[in-house]
Scaffold this motif. Structure first.
Motif, PDB file in Angstrom:
ATOM      1  N   VAL A 276       2.504 -10.332   5.569  1.00 16.21           N
ATOM      2  CA  VAL A 276       1.949  -9.679   4.142  1.00 16.21           C
ATOM      3  C   VAL A 276       2.989  -8.480   3.114  1.00 16.21           C
ATOM      4  O   VAL A 276       3.471  -7.654   3.863  1.00 16.21           O
ATOM      5  CB  VAL A 276       0.603  -9.084   3.428  1.00 16.21           C
ATOM      6  N   ASP A 277       3.522  -8.270   2.432  1.00 17.57           N
ATOM      7  CA  ASP A 277       4.456  -6.774   1.716  1.00 17.57           C
ATOM      8  C   ASP A 277       4.771  -7.201   0.199  1.00 17.57           C
ATOM      9  O   ASP A 277       5.746  -6.667  -0.608  1.00 17.57           O
ATOM     10  CB  ASP A 277       5.822  -7.911   1.579  1.00 17.57           C
ATOM     11  N   LEU A 278       2.674  -7.403  -0.713  1.00 24.55           N
ATOM     12  CA  LEU A 278       2.564  -7.433  -1.833  1.00 24.55           C
ATOM     13  C   LEU A 278       3.146  -8.384  -2.767  1.00 24.55           C
ATOM     14  O   LEU A 278       2.547  -8.499  -3.424  1.00 24.55           O
ATOM     15  CB  LEU A 278       3.311  -5.458  -2.002  1.00 24.55           C
ATOM     16  N   THR A 279       4.053  -9.346  -2.314  1.00 25.48           N
ATOM     17  CA  THR A 279       4.148 -10.230  -2.427  1.00 25.48           C
ATOM     18  C   THR A 279       3.166 -11.613  -2.981  1.00 25.48           C
ATOM     19  O   THR A 279       2.162 -11.554  -2.053  1.00 25.48           O
ATOM     20  CB  THR A 279       5.419 -11.345  -2.988  1.00 25.48           C
ATOM     21  N   TYR A 280       2.932 -12.172  -3.826  1.00 24.19           N
ATOM     22  CA  TYR A 280       1.908 -13.363  -3.954  1.00 24.19           C
ATOM     23  C   TYR A 280       2.267 -14.091  -2.409  1.00 24.19           C
ATOM     24  O   TYR A 280       1.337 -14.586  -1.960  1.00 24.19           O
ATOM     25  CB  TYR A 280       2.168 -14.646  -5.106  1.00 24.19           C
ATOM     26  N   LYS A 281       3.695 -14.888  -2.146  1.00 24.24           N
ATOM     27  CA  LYS A 281       3.484 -15.384  -1.531  1.00 24.24           C
ATOM     28  C   LYS A 281       4.744 -15.350  -0.004  1.00 24.24           C
ATOM     29  O   LYS A 281       5.686 -15.116  -0.790  1.00 24.24           O
ATOM     30  CB  LYS A 281       3.570 -16.691  -1.544  1.00 24.24           C
ATOM     31  N   PRO A 282       4.576 -14.062   0.544  1.00 23.04           N
ATOM     32  CA  PRO A 282       5.667 -13.845   1.164  1.00 23.04           C
ATOM     33  C   PRO A 282       6.455 -15.181   2.652  1.00 23.04           C
ATOM     34  O   PRO A 282       5.859 -16.268   2.131  1.00 23.04           O
ATOM     35  CB  PRO A 282       4.311 -13.302   2.685  1.00 23.04           C
ATOM     36  N   GLY A 526       6.436  10.065   8.899  1.00 18.20           N
ATOM     37  CA  GLY A 526       7.348   9.247   7.860  1.00 18.20           C
ATOM     38  C   GLY A 526       6.802   9.048   6.921  1.00 18.20           C
ATOM     39  O   GLY A 526       5.355   9.158   6.137  1.00 18.20           O
ATOM     40  N   LEU A 527       7.228   7.617   6.128  1.00 20.18           N
ATOM     41  CA  LEU A 527       6.474   6.980   4.843  1.00 20.18           C
ATOM     42  C   LEU A 527       5.235   6.822   4.531  1.00 20.18           C
ATOM     43  O   LEU A 527       4.128   6.339   4.326  1.00 20.18           O
ATOM     44  CB  LEU A 527       7.760   5.860   4.659  1.00 20.18           C
ATOM     45  N   GLU A 528       4.930   6.056   6.898  1.00 15.15           N
ATOM     46  CA  GLU A 528       3.449   4.760   6.673  1.00 15.15           C
ATOM     47  C   GLU A 528       2.320   6.430   6.550  1.00 15.15           C
ATOM     48  O   GLU A 528       0.734   5.872   6.224  1.00 15.15           O
ATOM     49  CB  GLU A 528       3.007   4.389   8.118  1.00 15.15           C
ATOM     50  N   ALA A 529       3.094   7.413   6.647  1.00 19.63           N
ATOM     51  CA  ALA A 529       1.574   8.701   6.806  1.00 19.63           C
ATOM     52  C   ALA A 529       1.390   9.436   5.247  1.00 19.63           C
ATOM     53  O   ALA A 529       0.107   9.451   5.076  1.00 19.63           O
ATOM     54  CB  ALA A 529       2.408   9.847   7.569  1.00 19.63           C
ATOM     55  N   ILE A 530       2.538   8.825   4.331  1.00 24.41           N
ATOM     56  CA  ILE A 530       1.704   9.354   3.102  1.00 24.41           C
ATOM     57  C   ILE A 530       1.383   8.180   2.185  1.00 24.41           C
ATOM     58  O   ILE A 530       1.202   8.138   0.814  1.00 24.41           O
ATOM     59  CB  ILE A 530       2.943  10.250   2.516  1.00 24.41           C
ATOM     60  N   ALA A 531       2.272   6.342   3.299  1.00 25.29           N
ATOM     61  CA  ALA A 531       1.946   5.549   1.574  1.00 25.29           C
ATOM     62  C   ALA A 531       0.820   5.172   1.311  1.00 25.29           C
ATOM     63  O   ALA A 531       0.104   5.280   2.242  1.00 25.29           O
ATOM     64  CB  ALA A 531       3.204   3.970   2.190  1.00 25.29           C
ATOM     65  N   SER A 532       0.591   5.058   0.195  1.00 21.64           N
ATOM     66  CA  SER A 532      -0.580   4.722  -0.778  1.00 21.64           C
ATOM     67  C   SER A 532      -0.973   3.928  -2.028  1.00 21.64           C
ATOM     68  O   SER A 532      -0.135   4.344  -2.840  1.00 21.64           O
ATOM     69  CB  SER A 532      -1.939   6.135  -0.955  1.00 21.64           C
ATOM     70  N   GLY A 573      11.137   3.318 -10.972  1.00 15.49           N
ATOM     71  CA  GLY A 573      11.445   3.966 -10.063  1.00 15.49           C
ATOM     72  C   GLY A 573      10.853   3.659  -8.796  1.00 15.49           C
ATOM     73  O   GLY A 573      11.279   3.669  -7.690  1.00 15.49           O
ATOM     74  N   ILE A 574       9.248   4.601  -8.732  1.00 18.24           N
ATOM     75  CA  ILE A 574       8.168   4.065  -8.293  1.00 18.24           C
ATOM     76  C   ILE A 574       8.309   2.702  -7.807  1.00 18.24           C
ATOM     77  O   ILE A 574       8.268   2.274  -6.150  1.00 18.24           O
ATOM     78  CB  ILE A 574       6.986   5.017  -8.767  1.00 18.24           C
ATOM     79  N   ARG A 579       7.792  -2.295  -4.067  1.00 17.62           N
ATOM     80  CA  ARG A 579       7.879  -3.392  -3.809  1.00 17.62           C
ATOM     81  C   ARG A 579       9.116  -3.682  -3.165  1.00 17.62           C
ATOM     82  O   ARG A 579       9.067  -4.539  -1.620  1.00 17.62           O
ATOM     83  CB  ARG A 579       8.803  -4.232  -5.213  1.00 17.62           C
ATOM     84  N   ALA A 580      10.493  -2.537  -3.461  1.00 15.63           N
ATOM     85  CA  ALA A 580      10.687  -2.554  -1.151  1.00 15.63           C
ATOM     86  C   ALA A 580      10.281  -2.412  -0.562  1.00 15.63           C
ATOM     87  O   ALA A 580      10.680  -2.424   0.890  1.00 15.63           O
ATOM     88  CB  ALA A 580      12.386  -1.544  -1.561  1.00 15.63           C
ATOM     89  N   ASN A 581       9.008  -1.544  -0.203  1.00 13.22           N
ATOM     90  CA  ASN A 581       8.616  -1.230   0.998  1.00 13.22           C
ATOM     91  C   ASN A 581       7.160  -1.968   1.352  1.00 13.22           C
ATOM     92  O   ASN A 581       6.451  -0.926   1.781  1.00 13.22           O
ATOM     93  CB  ASN A 581       8.838   0.442   1.221  1.00 13.22           C
ATOM     94  N   GLY A 582       7.090  -3.130   0.408  1.00 12.95           N
ATOM     95  CA  GLY A 582       5.579  -3.188   0.441  1.00 12.95           C
ATOM     96  C   GLY A 582       4.649  -3.539   2.016  1.00 12.95           C
ATOM     97  O   GLY A 582       3.723  -3.039   1.450  1.00 12.95           O
TER      98      GLY A 582
END
Length: 595
Positions: A276-282, A526-532, A573-574, A579-582
């Motif tokens: 999964v990456d937030l797209t409807y059909k990964p 890194g990003l994983e620690a703050i991604a929400s 931008g956000i 989307r790029a880091n879904g």
């Protein structure tokens, strides 16, 4: 010898659980004369005791009625006892009562946590929190008297010696849901407490055909080898075990005769994933293509050992991401195809579209020779085998839920008609459709079965279920499919990672280790620690809100136009960054190490 064996395998059917300050005591209350089981609340150690300790007048223990001990899970510092606190009788399997688990409860034996270092305590709390998810596990069934993990044919083939073994010793490990958490009880030789549990579904009905009464049962058994949620368990592992592998057995009983027909479903047996990456059909990703032939060969070798001849019916699309998987599956199958292993592709969506499921008759014409040749199990009034099933149809689509269930119900319907003609209940041209009550009950049976299997894998009932339930597509069914598809998207992206961790913990696919788990806690950075995702969504929404407010002020002060562009730019931008880091913003499993 017979009497001794029978007494060994008798399971306690009702117990009383006493909650003392230092221990839990489980006392049989079904009239059995066995010993009570004491479980330490400090370290989870177990011992049999002759009688329940006397209660202190200061602290009266809580008492729970329980109907089975499912197992014990050991974590870093504590152990956790899983028991059945509510059950429901849902019918009988070959004459034995079958129960559904209505409620599971976890009793922690974690008093040792008081003296545990703070870091270990924190990790223990995270792990034990997953057991709250485990308590909500659906589709669990058990029997005190018969082995639910084996089909009628395999039960019939058991030797006299095997029949005398306790149920857990007879059980097929693939379908024993509590296989891993029973180990502690097995080590302590607690035979009367060792209750085998399967996950799947169980439904039955009786129908009158003239003066004849027939009894039809449908039972599904989910394999635990590659168990999990829809997007986090796809394809096959290196040993050839596939995701969402389910054995479905349809049983007909009439005038002492028993007919059983088994089908299986399972993910495309190649190493592939769809993260999964937030797209409807990964997108679909084939992993280690060079290993595909070996993995597929192992899978079909295992199927041949267990079921005989195999006909693999592949229902996926010929185009797009599904098409690439289909092409790889078909080309790799050429290496294992033989007289005993056949591959057949049927593009379900191309042939049947979204409403013309009656066109599955085209598929049935292509597989009817295999079904007639490999047959079904038939036992006479004395339990003697008159006929046996020599092969199995293995059906798959992408999820092995929706298209698969429609197809399996069609095969099950044709096989039931075949059996009823064989037993003289139906005439040569008679069909299930000729009997409205039988037809309706049969449709509901398969629709409920499909919903259960789908809920356990994807979180929602099956799509296309209205066709199975009513025999045609309905507007309400199409709308319901849309709602369920959106719900699947939500569960897959934002819930299923945690659920997958709970499954891996309970099934023993992840074994807790002090050295590894204390070391791994500091690695999440890194990003994983703050991604929400909720935070990111809130920032995007706030940015567009400010942009709109600024735009409204432009007529009073043109500078607000630039503020509006700035806020809109920040929001876009956000959104683009998310989307790029879904994948990072989705709820992902944290326990990956295999057992």
């Amino acid at each position: 010898m017979m009497e001794r064996a029978d007494s060994v395998q008798k399971l306690y059917t009702r117990m009383r659980l006493w909650e003392f300050p230092d221990q839990f005591v489980i006392e049989p209350t079904d009239g059995s004369s066995g010993s009570s089981l004491a479980v330490s609340r400090v370290d989870g150690s177990m011992k049999l005791i002759d009688e329940v300790p006397e209660c202190s007048s200061l602290r009266v223990p809580k008492i729970f009625t329980i109907f089975g001990v499912v197992g014990m899970l050991r974590l870093l510092a504590g152990s956790y006892l899983l028991v059945i606190t509510e059950r429901e009788c849902v019918g009988s399997y070959l004459g034995h009562p079958i129960f559904k688990v209505s409620r599971l409860k976890v009793f922690p034996c974690d008093k040792a946590l008081k003296t545990t270092p703070a870091e270990q305590k924190k990790i223990e709390m995270e792990f034990s929190g997953l057991l709250n998810v485990a308590e909500k596990t659906t589709g669990l069934f058990f029997s005190y008297e018969t082995n639910l993990t084996l089909s009628a044919q395999r039960l019939n083939d058991l030797g006299d010696e095997s029949r005398l073994l306790p149920l857990w010793r007879q059980a097929e490990p693939r379908f024993l849901w509590n296989n891993y958490i029973l180990e502690v009880l097995i080590d302590n030789k607690l035979e009367p407490y060792l209750l085998p549990v399967v996950q799947g579904s169980f439904y039955h009905f009786q129908a009158a055909i003239g003066i004849d009464i027939i009894d039809v049962t449908l039972i599904a058994r989910r394999c635990t080898r590659r168990n999990g949620t829809r997007m986090w368990r796809r394809g096959a592992d290196p040993d050839g075990y596939v995701a969402n592998f389910v054995e479905t057995e349809q049983i007909l009983q009439f005038n002492g005769y028993t007919a059983s027909f088994v089908q299986v479903r399972g993910s495309i047996p190649l190493p592939w994933q769809q993260i999964v990456d937030l797209t409807y059909k990964p997108k679909f990703e084939l992993l280690k293509p060079e290993e595909a032939p070996r993995v597929l060969e192992r899978h079909f070798l295992d199927l041949r050992k267990k079921y005989g001849a195999v006909l693999a019916v592949d229902l996926v699309n010929k185009h797009g991401g599904e098409g690439r998987l289909c092409e790889k599956f078909g080309s790799t199958m050429q290496h294992v195809a033989s007289n005993d292993v056949r591959y057949l592709h049927f593009d379900f969506h191309h042939v049947c579209g979204h409403i013309h499921f009656d066109r599955l008759s085209i598929l049935y014409d292509q597989i009817s020779d295999f079904l007639e040749r490999n047959g079904y199990l038939l036992l006479n009034e004395k339990g003697e085998k008159m006929k046996e099933q020599l092969g199995v149809v293995r059906t798959n689509c992408i999820d092995c839920l929706d298209r698969t269930n429609v197809t399996q119900s069609m095969i099950g319907r044709n096989m039931l008609e075949y059996q009823l003609r064989r037993l003289g209940v139906f005439g040569a041209e008679e069909t299930i459709t000729s009997h409205p009550n039988l037809d309706e009950s049969f449709k509901i049976l398969w629709a409920n079965h499909g919903d259960d299997i789908s809920t356990q894998y994807s979180g929602t009932p099956a799509l296309k279920g209205d066709f199975v339930r009513f025999g045609h597509r309905t507007v309400q069914g199409i709308i319901q499919d849309g709602c369920n598809a959106l719900l699947r998207y939500y569960y897959n992206n934002f819930c299923d990672g945690t659920k997958q961790d709970a499954i891996d913990l309970l099934q023993g696919h992840y074994i807790v280790s002090v050295s590894r788990d204390t070391a791994s806690t500091s690695q999440k950075g890194g990003l994983e620690a703050i991604a929400s995702f909720p935070l990111a969504f809130g920032l995007v929404f706030t940015g567009f809100l400010f942009a709109t407010m600024s735009l409204r002020q432009v007529r009073y002060d043109f500078r607000h136009f630039f503020f509006s562009l700035m806020w809109a730019g920040i929001s876009v931008g956000i959104a683009a960054f998310v989307r790029a880091n879904g994948r990072v913003f989705c709820n992902r499993p944290r326990l990956h190490n295999p057992r």
